[in-house]
Write an enzyme that holds these catalytic residues in place. Structure first.
Site, PDB file in Angstrom:
ATOM      1  N   ASP A 119       1.298 -13.140  13.466  1.00 42.50           N
ATOM      2  CA  ASP A 119       1.068 -12.044  12.529  1.00 42.50           C
ATOM      3  C   ASP A 119       1.849 -10.825  13.031  1.00 42.50           C
ATOM      4  O   ASP A 119       3.039 -10.688  12.751  1.00 42.50           O
ATOM      5  CB  ASP A 119      -0.439 -11.799  12.431  1.00 42.50           C
ATOM      6  CG  ASP A 119      -0.827 -10.790  11.360  1.00 42.50           C
ATOM      7  OD1 ASP A 119       0.062 -10.109  10.825  1.00 42.50           O
ATOM      8  OD2 ASP A 119      -2.026 -10.667  11.063  1.00 42.50           O
ATOM      9  N   SER A 120       1.232  -9.968  13.818  1.00 42.17           N
ATOM     10  CA  SER A 120       1.947  -8.809  14.359  1.00 42.17           C
ATOM     11  C   SER A 120       2.877  -9.212  15.503  1.00 42.17           C
ATOM     12  O   SER A 120       3.801  -8.471  15.847  1.00 42.17           O
ATOM     13  CB  SER A 120       0.946  -7.773  14.870  1.00 42.17           C
ATOM     14  OG  SER A 120       0.289  -8.271  16.019  1.00 42.17           O
ATOM     15  N   GLY A 121       2.618 -10.369  16.110  1.00 40.10           N
ATOM     16  CA  GLY A 121       3.403 -10.788  17.271  1.00 40.10           C
ATOM     17  C   GLY A 121       2.836 -10.286  18.590  1.00 40.10           C
ATOM     18  O   GLY A 121       3.353 -10.611  19.659  1.00 40.10           O
ATOM     19  N   LEU A 149       1.718 -13.034  21.280  1.00 45.84           N
ATOM     20  CA  LEU A 149       2.838 -13.652  22.011  1.00 45.84           C
ATOM     21  C   LEU A 149       3.505 -12.645  22.937  1.00 45.84           C
ATOM     22  O   LEU A 149       3.880 -12.984  24.060  1.00 45.84           O
ATOM     23  CB  LEU A 149       3.861 -14.221  21.027  1.00 45.84           C
ATOM     24  CG  LEU A 149       3.403 -15.453  20.242  1.00 45.84           C
ATOM     25  CD1 LEU A 149       4.484 -15.884  19.259  1.00 45.84           C
ATOM     26  CD2 LEU A 149       3.057 -16.599  21.190  1.00 45.84           C
ATOM     27  N   ASP A 151      -1.152 -21.091  15.959  1.00 44.23           N
ATOM     28  CA  ASP A 151      -1.456 -21.331  14.559  1.00 44.23           C
ATOM     29  C   ASP A 151      -0.641 -20.409  13.655  1.00 44.23           C
ATOM     30  O   ASP A 151      -0.029 -20.843  12.690  1.00 44.23           O
ATOM     31  CB  ASP A 151      -2.970 -21.195  14.281  1.00 44.23           C
ATOM     32  CG  ASP A 151      -3.560 -19.863  14.758  1.00 44.23           C
ATOM     33  OD1 ASP A 151      -2.862 -19.086  15.458  1.00 44.23           O
ATOM     34  OD2 ASP A 151      -4.738 -19.595  14.455  1.00 44.23           O
ATOM     35  N   ASP A 211      -9.421 -19.396  10.916  1.00 41.26           N
ATOM     36  CA  ASP A 211     -10.761 -18.973  10.518  1.00 41.26           C
ATOM     37  C   ASP A 211     -10.787 -17.558   9.977  1.00 41.26           C
ATOM     38  O   ASP A 211      -9.877 -16.761  10.207  1.00 41.26           O
ATOM     39  CB  ASP A 211     -11.693 -19.008  11.730  1.00 41.26           C
ATOM     40  CG  ASP A 211     -11.430 -17.841  12.686  1.00 41.26           C
ATOM     41  OD1 ASP A 211     -10.263 -17.697  13.138  1.00 41.26           O
ATOM     42  OD2 ASP A 211     -12.355 -17.062  12.959  1.00 41.26           O
ATOM     43  N   GLY A 225      -7.532 -21.559  16.996  1.00 44.88           N
ATOM     44  CA  GLY A 225      -6.817 -21.703  15.732  1.00 44.88           C
ATOM     45  C   GLY A 225      -5.873 -22.885  15.631  1.00 44.88           C
ATOM     46  O   GLY A 225      -5.644 -23.409  14.550  1.00 44.88           O
ATOM     47  N   LYS A 274       4.232 -14.896   9.646  1.00 41.99           N
ATOM     48  CA  LYS A 274       4.183 -13.931   8.537  1.00 41.99           C
ATOM     49  C   LYS A 274       5.431 -13.077   8.434  1.00 41.99           C
ATOM     50  O   LYS A 274       5.588 -12.320   7.455  1.00 41.99           O
ATOM     51  CB  LYS A 274       2.937 -13.038   8.667  1.00 41.99           C
ATOM     52  CG  LYS A 274       1.645 -13.772   8.335  1.00 41.99           C
ATOM     53  CD  LYS A 274       0.475 -12.814   8.220  1.00 41.99           C
ATOM     54  CE  LYS A 274      -0.819 -13.564   7.980  1.00 41.99           C
ATOM     55  NZ  LYS A 274      -2.007 -12.670   8.101  1.00 41.99           N
ATOM     56  N   ARG A 310     -12.458 -23.209   9.300  1.00 44.30           N
ATOM     57  CA  ARG A 310     -11.498 -23.921  10.167  1.00 44.30           C
ATOM     58  C   ARG A 310     -11.322 -25.383   9.773  1.00 44.30           C
ATOM     59  O   ARG A 310     -10.280 -25.974  10.000  1.00 44.30           O
ATOM     60  CB  ARG A 310     -11.971 -23.897  11.628  1.00 44.30           C
ATOM     61  CG  ARG A 310     -11.913 -22.553  12.300  1.00 44.30           C
ATOM     62  CD  ARG A 310     -12.052 -22.740  13.816  1.00 44.30           C
ATOM     63  NE  ARG A 310     -12.427 -21.506  14.497  1.00 44.30           N
ATOM     64  CZ  ARG A 310     -11.561 -20.554  14.878  1.00 44.30           C
ATOM     65  NH1 ARG A 310     -10.278 -20.693  14.632  1.00 44.30           N
ATOM     66  NH2 ARG A 310     -11.980 -19.467  15.493  1.00 44.30           N
TER      67      ARG A 310
END
Ligand code: IMP
Ligand code: MG
Length: 182
Positions: free
Chosen positions: A113-115, A118, A110, A168, A54, A141, A174
């Site tokens: 989102d939910s984390g 990471l 990139d 994507d 991404g 987000k 992409r």
């Protein structure tokens, strides 16, 4: 501004709207690069580790606006496949070859989102003894939840499924120079 033309209907998916134009992305990436340049010195031996696939366009643009000697490596974590929601199962499919020991490391994402990605990967990389470990994400987000706080964020993104500029849906979109919602 690019129009949502025929290449926006790949895989039978219709794009809704352009969320960030190429010009907006370029301005923001340049600002991130300047900020990162001010945060380190050559003696930090900066290493950027980009999440594939991404962040491939983001890191390519970012390294060219960072005014410091640096190295680049990549990391491949398991993807969403055809789902638009995270499975929560984050596997490391390609592990960076570069040593992190005593270096300033910046993880390039990139989108957060939910984390979960990471949250799973940062502790594993911390264990390799970098002098510092920071996250630079193009999009965030801002969903309340798990994961370390990125030091650099390009844009606070709407809670929609976004594609383009590396992102994507089932491997399509992409290549788009802009970011759009699906
Ligand atoms: P997280 O683990 O839920 O934070 O998700 C992070 C990863 O999910 C990102 O690196 C992306 O690959 C993918 N992802 C999350 N949201 C989106 C989206 O809106 N579009 C495309 N990919 C996404
Ligand atoms: Mg993906």
């Amino acid at each position: 501004m690019p129009t949502l033309t025929e290449d926006t209907q790949l895989g039978g998916q219709q794009l809704q709207r352009v969320v960030y134009t190429p010009e907006e992305i370029e301005v923001r990436v340049r600002a991130l690069g300047e900020d990162i340049s001010r945060s380190f010195t050559a003696s930090d031996r900066l290493l950027l580790i980009a999440f594939l696939k991404g962040s491939f366009l983001f890191v390519a643009d970012l390294v060219r606006v960072i005014d410091l000697p640096l190295q680049v490596d990549f990391l491949v974590a398991s993807s969403y496949g055809r789902d638009k929601v995270s499975s929560g199962d984050v596997r490391l499919l390609y592990d960076p070859a570069a040593s992190l020991k005593d270096r300033a490391v910046v993880l390039v994402e990139d989108i957060v989102d939910s984390g979960t990605t990471l949250q799973r990967l940062v502790p594993r990389l911390e264990a390799r003894g970098p002098a510092s470990l920071d996250v630079c994400t193009l999009l965030h987000k801002r969903i309340a939840g798990a994961g370390p706080e990125p030091r650099w964020v390009g844009f606070d993104a709407p809670n929609e499924f976004l594609v383009g500029y590396g992102l994507d849906y089932a491997e399509d979109f992409r290549h788009l120079p802009y970011i759009a919602s699906l």
